[in-house]
Design an enzyme around this catalytic site. Structure first.
Site, mmCIF file in Angstrom:
data_model
loop_
_atom_site.group_PDB
_atom_site.id
_atom_site.type_symbol
_atom_site.label_atom_id
_atom_site.label_comp_id
_atom_site.label_asym_id
_atom_site.label_seq_id
_atom_site.Cartn_x
_atom_site.Cartn_y
_atom_site.Cartn_z
ATOM 1 N N HIS A 67 8.368 50.778 37.136
ATOM 2 C CA HIS A 67 7.965 51.763 38.151
ATOM 3 C C HIS A 67 7.307 51.046 39.328
ATOM 4 C CE1 HIS A 67 6.439 56.128 38.818
ATOM 5 N NE2 HIS A 67 6.588 55.495 39.981
ATOM 6 N N ASN A 101 12.545 56.426 46.582
ATOM 7 C CA ASN A 101 12.021 57.161 47.744
ATOM 8 C C ASN A 101 11.931 56.256 48.970
ATOM 9 O OD1 ASN A 101 9.880 55.701 46.593
ATOM 10 N ND2 ASN A 101 8.339 57.133 47.336
ATOM 11 N N HIS A 186 8.512 62.601 37.659
ATOM 12 C CA HIS A 186 7.132 62.726 38.137
ATOM 13 C C HIS A 186 6.716 64.145 37.759
ATOM 14 C CE1 HIS A 186 3.797 62.296 41.171
ATOM 15 N NE2 HIS A 186 3.915 63.609 41.148
ATOM 16 N N ASP A 311 3.339 51.645 38.832
ATOM 17 C CA ASP A 311 3.503 52.551 39.972
ATOM 18 C C ASP A 311 2.985 51.869 41.239
ATOM 19 O OD1 ASP A 311 4.115 54.738 41.556
ATOM 20 O OD2 ASP A 311 2.451 55.977 40.850
#
Length: 432
Positions: A67, A101, A186, A311
């Site tokens: 991630h 993204n 998510h 993340d």
């Protein structure tokens, strides 16, 4: 990038070799020939070998972070593939799964191809694209996941935008099941997520609008029901709440193909880090309560949570040094992944082997990539680290373009000394 023409042999000598994928934990040598693990054990030195002395160090599979936001294409001022992979190498991470993204969104073959080409040109570790579940991350029309998987996507996610439409999520799970693709969600119910930090005593004291734990658990509960209906593979990104841990545990007991990850910032910090309105403590999902944090630790100890992922979310100063509620969500984490995770070992939450498994073979298996192990015949992706070296995190010295670390100033133990990808040294600690 990571596939150079190698003619030399390398002997990593005398380290504590830990390979969780095969239950190995012993003092041993590792022989690398032409970028491939040739042998592991007590080996004899030959003059043809270049020797890396590893006495006092742990020798482990290169870490796999499933991630990561590399920001390229579209936001290269925050991070790009070159800087992001350098940060990964400095953190002992040899494989990263980069989230979709980007701008444009990684939802078609052209963007996936661009990411792969840029990784070949400027990356120093392996880069595996994660494709979008829906076009434009809009949660409406499914992408051509089958084609994207054949092009190299290792999983699919709409990342910071949850797939909130139940019908669309059902179709995504049904479609992805046809080729055993992993969907990463998510987990957040948008109608419950209007705040900027965890809803609780601290948010009330600070006068900030809160996000209840139920914003996550409601979505996880719904998705698990859809997994039971469809049989699709489902992974919860950056789990943060006690209720969600319980839901995942129940799903796994039922034999459902459900997995989850936790970040170092969520298992090591609570919402009290927001006191002082520090925007480097602002992320999504937010830092939660002490009760939630303890549930995450219990989930790791019990094997409910099987993956630790960063993340890694780089943001520039302009987007972080503003009022708390206006600040961008996210923190960088590649270069602090290992030392912060090693706190789990010192605190008795996990063994060192189990901790490393959560950052190597477990994510590699979920993504279906042949890494995260020191198995003979596999690519020599290796990290050497000193588990006892103490240092203070200084975001200003990090390889990442952005400096938004929530661990700046924290004293940690465990320092990466060298990182190898396919037998090539891509990072060496210079004693910074």
């Amino acid at each position: 990038m990571y596939n150079p023409s190698l003619t030399e042999s390398i002997l990593i000598r005398g380290g504590r070799v830990i390979d969780p994928a095969h239950g190995r934990d012993e003092t041993a040598d590792v022989l690398i020939v032409d970028g491939v693990i040739q042998a592991v054990g007590r080996l004899e030195f030959t003059a043809q070998c270049r020797v890396i002395e590893a006495e006092g160090l742990v020798v482990a599979p290169g870490l796999v972070d499933m991630h990561v936001h590399l920001r390229e294409p579209g936001q290269e001022y925050k991070e790009d593939i070159a800087s992001g992979t350098r940060a990964a190498a400095a953190g002992g991470v040899t494989s990263v799964a980069c989230m979709p993204n980007t701008q444009p969104v990684a939802d078609d073959l052209s963007v996936i191809g661009y990411i792969q080409e840029r990784a070949r040109q400027s990356g120093v570790v392996r880069v595996f694209p994660v494709g979008a579940i829906t076009k434009g991350l809009q949660g409406q029309v499914l992408t051509e996941m089958g084609l994207l998987q054949r092009a190299g996507c290792v999983a699919f996610s709409d990342d910071g935008r949850p797939v909130s439409d139940s019908g669309v999520m059902r179709k995504a799970l049904e479609y992805s099941r046809m080729f055993s693709a992993l969907l990463i969600q998510h987990a957040e119910e948008p109608s419950l997520s209007g705040g900027c930090m965890h809803e609780g005593i601290v948010s009330s004291r600070l006068g900030l609008p809160g996000i209840p734990s139920e914003s996550e658990s409601v979505m996880v509960d719904r998705d698990i029901r859809l997994v039971a209906l469809t049989g699709g593979r489902y992974h919860v990104a950056h789990l943060s709440t006690r209720q969600a841990v319980v839901a995942v545990e129940q799903a796994r007991r039922q034999g459902l193909p459900v997995s989850c990850e936790v970040t170092p910032h969520h298992f090591s910090l609570t919402d009290e880090a927001v006191i002082g309105y520090d925007t480097d403590a602002k992320m999504s999902p937010p830092l939660r309560s002490t009760t939630d944090r303890q549930a995450l630790l219990d989930g790791l100890a019990q094997g409910v949570i099987t993956v630790i992922a960063t993340d890694h979310a780089p943001h520039d100063e302009e987007n972080k040094r503003v009022e708390f509620c206006r600040a961008a969500n996210g923190v960088i984490g590649l270069e602090t992944l290992l030392p912060v995770s090693l706190e789990l070992v010192r605190d008795g939450v996990m063994s060192l082997s189990a901790c490393l498994a959560a950052m190597s073979c477990h994510p590699a298996r979920l993504l279906g990539i042949p890494h995260g192990t020191l198995e003979v015949g596999r690519a020599a992706d290796v990290v050497l680290f000193d588990p006892e070296e103490s240092w203070i995190v200084d975001a200003r010295q990090m390889q990442s373009k952005s400096k938004n670390s929530c661990f700046h100033g924290r004293r940690v133990k465990g320092r990466v000394k060298q990182t190898l990808v396919a037998g090539r040294v891509v990072y060496t600690d210079e004693g910074r």
